[in-house]
Design an enzyme around this catalytic site. Sequence first.
Site, PDB file in Angstrom:
ATOM      1  CD  GLU A   1       3.705  -6.238   6.252  1.00  0.00           C
ATOM      2  OE1 GLU A   1       3.134  -6.183   5.145  1.00  0.00           O
ATOM      3  OE2 GLU A   1       4.472  -7.179   6.569  1.00  0.00           O
TER       4      GLU A   1
ATOM      5  N   GLY B   1       0.825  -1.196   0.000  1.00  0.00           N
ATOM      6  CA  GLY B   1       0.000   0.000   0.000  1.00  0.00           C
ATOM      7  C   GLY B   1       0.863   1.252   0.000  1.00  0.00           C
TER       8      GLY B   1
ATOM      9  CG  ASP C   1      -1.996  -5.692   6.246  1.00  0.00           C
ATOM     10  OD1 ASP C   1      -0.915  -5.901   5.656  1.00  0.00           O
ATOM     11  OD2 ASP C   1      -2.710  -4.697   6.003  1.00  0.00           O
TER      12      ASP C   1
ATOM     13  N   GLY D   1       0.845  -5.409   0.646  1.00  0.00           N
ATOM     14  CA  GLY D   1      -0.364  -5.469  -0.162  1.00  0.00           C
ATOM     15  C   GLY D   1      -0.180  -6.177  -1.481  1.00  0.00           C
TER      16      GLY D   1
END
Length: 357
Positions: free
Chosen positions: A143, A72, A151, A120
């Site tokens: 992350e 992202g 995620d 992402g």
Amino acid sequence: MHSTPEASEKRTIVERNGALGHIRLNRPKALNSLTLDMVRDIDEAMDRFESDHDIAVVLISGEGERGFCAGGDIRAVYDAGRAGSAAPIDFWAEEYRLNARIARYPKAYVAFMDGIVMGGGAGLTVHGSHRIVTERTRFAMPETGIGFYPDVGGSWFLTRGPGELGTYIALTGEILGAGDVILAGLADHHVPSECFADLTDELAGLSQCGAAEVGAAIATFVTEPVPCTLALVRDEIDRLFRFDTIEEIIAALEEESSDFALKTLETLHRKSPLSLKVTLRLLRFGTSSASLEECLEREFSALTGVMKSHDFYEGVRAAVIDKDRNPKWQPASLDVVTEADMEPYFTPSPQPLFSES
């Protein structure tokens, strides 16, 4: 959200070529990092291809030679979060729903994981039915180094592979080559990047078909990747990362004298202590979860903790904004991370992502 000089360009190119529906991420200067508009473009394209009876297979790829997708647009999330905007939560909600849709898509979904695939980018590829890596693939879930956690369903797909490889990948953020991505169960085939155009033509020439026919078309281009590096330390990873607390993992590593253990300890000590604890707990919950949606729901709830945390903003500052690579984590060490610090990450969201029906 944060705007860039690329704003006037078409960031998602959607094309039809014979039986192939092709989605191309088109932000090569930003390593094809995702924006909310791009997530919506992909979802709309999948709508169109799903209803088109002449489309047999969907292919997603990234423009440029450096990366499929680096994740992202984290700078945009940082700026919006600092401003108190709800835009980051809106982005993640639609992104996570897209991840779930990819996993249950009724047509073959081919992901060409060429170059950098992070965060992402993993969510757009790992959930697909046919996942292809190349000699240029560099896969990571980094992350914990920015005060976040893996995620996009990471607590699902990192807990479905062999042994504790997923735990190692999630906690360390280690960059993997093609062979290691396949070993970890995150990709299916290795195809040389130079074969991409021919592969595209082969898929476009398919008639109405199922996953087996798509797999057979891909198989004609498959080659062996370079030898895995994780395979050499597989037993160590399984033995040292089998514990349910970070403290136990650290203690096990400290008892070892191997180069792998020493390097891994050094890596973990650079990560956010809070993120390490949150990540491992999410992974262990994921192991016993019944569905990808359940994991995504839990990851979405944890965003409340992210947006209120010191470590996320500090991690992005150190990695993306000031680029000093010297984050000052709070809490500064594992021994002072409390249950109260972790509570915001494990409080169910009042607005679920998915219908309970």
